[in-house]
Motif scaffolding. Structure first.
Motif, short mmCIF file in Angstrom:
data_model
loop_
_atom_site.label_atom_id
_atom_site.label_comp_id
_atom_site.label_asym_id
_atom_site.label_seq_id
_atom_site.Cartn_x
_atom_site.Cartn_y
_atom_site.Cartn_z
N ASP A 17 0.83 -1.20 0.00
CA ASP A 17 0.00 0.00 0.00
C ASP A 17 0.87 1.25 0.00
OD1 ASP A 17 -1.73 2.20 0.94
OD2 ASP A 17 -3.19 0.63 1.39
N SER A 18 0.56 2.19 -0.88
CA SER A 18 1.38 3.40 -0.99
C SER A 18 1.40 4.20 0.30
CB SER A 18 0.87 4.28 -2.14
OG SER A 18 -0.45 4.71 -1.90
N ALA A 19 0.36 4.06 1.13
CA ALA A 19 0.26 4.82 2.38
C ALA A 19 0.86 4.07 3.57
CB ALA A 19 -1.20 5.17 2.66
N TRP A 20 1.64 3.01 3.30
CA TRP A 20 2.24 2.26 4.40
C TRP A 20 3.11 3.19 5.25
CZ3 TRP A 20 1.86 -2.50 6.59
CH2 TRP A 20 2.83 -2.82 7.54
N SER A 21 2.93 3.11 6.56
CA SER A 21 3.64 3.99 7.49
C SER A 21 4.07 3.19 8.71
CB SER A 21 2.74 5.14 7.93
OG SER A 21 3.31 5.87 9.00
N GLU A 22 5.26 3.48 9.18
CA GLU A 22 5.75 2.95 10.46
C GLU A 22 6.06 4.18 11.31
OE1 GLU A 22 7.18 -0.66 12.59
OE2 GLU A 22 6.92 -0.65 10.43
N SER A 23 5.37 4.34 12.42
CA SER A 23 5.52 5.58 13.17
C SER A 23 5.86 5.33 14.63
CB SER A 23 4.24 6.42 13.08
OG SER A 23 3.16 5.79 13.75
N SER A 39 5.71 14.23 20.15
CA SER A 39 6.60 14.13 19.01
C SER A 39 6.34 12.84 18.25
CB SER A 39 8.06 14.17 19.48
OG SER A 39 8.95 14.11 18.38
N ARG A 40 6.49 12.90 16.94
CA ARG A 40 6.26 11.72 16.12
C ARG A 40 7.25 11.70 14.98
NH1 ARG A 40 3.75 10.56 11.30
NH2 ARG A 40 2.69 8.53 11.14
N ILE A 41 7.81 10.52 14.72
CA ILE A 41 8.57 10.27 13.49
C ILE A 41 7.81 9.22 12.69
CG2 ILE A 41 10.64 9.16 12.54
CD1 ILE A 41 12.30 10.59 14.59
N GLY A 42 7.58 9.50 11.43
CA GLY A 42 6.89 8.58 10.55
C GLY A 42 7.75 8.23 9.35
N ILE A 43 7.86 6.95 9.08
CA ILE A 43 8.61 6.46 7.92
C ILE A 43 7.60 5.93 6.91
CG2 ILE A 43 10.48 4.97 7.11
CD1 ILE A 43 11.20 4.62 10.14
N GLU A 47 6.56 5.89 -0.20
CA GLU A 47 6.57 7.27 -0.68
C GLU A 47 7.96 7.88 -0.65
OE1 GLU A 47 3.70 9.40 1.61
OE2 GLU A 47 1.99 8.27 0.83
N GLY A 48 8.89 7.18 0.04
CA GLY A 48 10.28 7.62 0.06
C GLY A 48 10.58 8.74 1.03
N THR A 49 9.82 8.83 2.15
CA THR A 49 10.04 9.92 3.08
C THR A 49 10.13 9.43 4.52
OG1 THR A 49 7.68 10.36 3.43
CG2 THR A 49 8.77 11.54 1.62
N MET A 50 10.76 10.26 5.32
CA MET A 50 10.80 10.10 6.78
C MET A 50 10.67 11.51 7.35
SD MET A 50 13.84 8.28 8.93
CE MET A 50 13.86 8.10 10.71
N ASP A 51 9.68 11.70 8.21
CA ASP A 51 9.42 13.05 8.71
C ASP A 51 9.34 13.06 10.22
OD1 ASP A 51 6.26 13.27 9.55
OD2 ASP A 51 6.59 11.77 7.99
N VAL A 52 9.60 14.22 10.80
CA VAL A 52 9.50 14.39 12.24
C VAL A 52 8.67 15.63 12.53
CG1 VAL A 52 11.60 15.78 12.51
CG2 VAL A 52 10.75 14.44 14.44
#
Length: 328
Positions: A17-23, A39-43, A47-52
């Motif tokens: 799934d394109s919306a797969w997330s590990e947070s 605070s949250r970090i999501g990988i 989609e090729g991103t990691m955000d905080v």
């Protein structure tokens, strides 16, 4: 109420799934210094991103915010670094260290406030679990799934764990060091498809009392009705939540919660009547018609016990800016 083992603090196999997330999410509040964090970090590897996102409850009433996104196509788990923020796993499902050193943008916790100013911060804190990792591994159980659970699938994740814990360390704000001595909070991990605009509404709670009473969970609005999920940890024993009975006193704007009357009913038949007096509300997210209000609350139980924690309200707004689901 399932207790999850240490492997669920590590990365899970990525699905298509394109919306797969590990947070990874943490919150904390220290009443002695009137400071804390969420605070949250999501990988999102597909989609090729990691955000905080790092938000700090600053002494005096402001909210300090830091955001950063970087490219990430492979999973990582024990050390997560995004911009000036670092999460380090010290021991799976037990201890984490969070650090940050840089500048945040601070603003008043007033709806629609956009004026900010820079504040230098240095964060170095450690989370130590007070409860096991409580949650679901996301695997099918073979039994029937409720219509509400089926309607929620694909919007807020597949697997999930939560833990209550204590925090030690310090937050330095513009050169003034604030030692955390009485800080409590919860952490969570979610994995699976994550689509923020999916729920009709939610009321998410993270509540901690210093004497071994902790709560976590959500009331989630779906097309099939409200889904009630969560847990209670009471004096060394976990129970699932059967219902979050919520009554809200709102500000004049019709969306900002000021007092939350909450009866938590667990699946063992116990009811915990709580009152949350909201100390600050931060308007932390807008995307299309979706609005997220993060409330920091002082909670009371039984007239003698005082705790602190989060009451987060997500609203979907109509064209007139009113919640599609009336706030009860």
């Amino acid at each position: 109420m399932p207790i999850l083992d240490a492997r669920h603090d590590l990365a899970h196999p990525v699905e298509g799934d394109s919306a797969w997330s590990e947070s990874y999410y943490f919150n904390a509040y220290d009443p002695g210094t009137d400071s804390g964090l969420f605070s949250r970090i999501g990988i999102r590897p597909n989609e090729g991103t990691m955000d905080v996102g790092l938000s700090l409850w600053l002494p005096g009433g402001e909210l300090g915010e830091y955001r950063f996104v970087k490219e990430q196509r492979e999973m990582v788990d024990s050390v997560l670094e995004v911009g000036a923020v670092r999460y380090e796993m010290l021991e799976a499902v037990q201890s984490w260290r969070l650090t940050a050193d840089g500048e945040v943008q601070a603003r008043e916790c007033v709806r629609g406030e956009t004026v900010t100013h820079p504040v230098a911060v240095a964060l170095d804190v450690r989370f130590d679990a007070l409860t096991p990792a409580i949650g679901t591994d996301g695997q099918p159980r073979g039994g029937p799934r409720s219509a509400e659970a089926a309607a929620a699938a694909g919007t807020v994740g597949k697997g999930h764990l939560e833990q209550a814990g204590c925090w030690t360390g310090s937050l330095t704000v513009d050169g003034v060091r604030h030692e955390w001595r009485d800080a409590l909070g919860n952490r969570d991990r979610s994995w699976g498809p994550r689509r923020w605009g999916g729920p009709k509404m939610w009321r998410w709670f993270s509540i901690n009392f210093a004497d071994g009473l902790h709560f976590g969970g959500i009331r989630l609005g779906t097309e099939a009705g409200d889904l009630h999920r969560g847990w209670v940890w009471d004096d060394g024993r976990a129970a699932s939540v059967a219902e979050w009975r919520v009554r809200t006193e709102l500000a004049d704007d019709g969306v900002t919660h000021r007092v939350v009357h909450l009866d938590v009913v667990d699946k063992e038949g116990r009811t915990y009547p709580l009152r949350g007096d909201v100390l600050r509300v931060a308007d932390i997210g807008r995307a299309g018609g979706t609005m997220v209000n993060e409330g920091l609350a002082r909670w009371s139980y039984g007239g003698t016990r005082t705790g602190y924690g989060i009451c987060e309200y997500l609203h979907q707004l109509d064209d007139a800016g009113r919640p599609v689901v009336p706030v009860a």
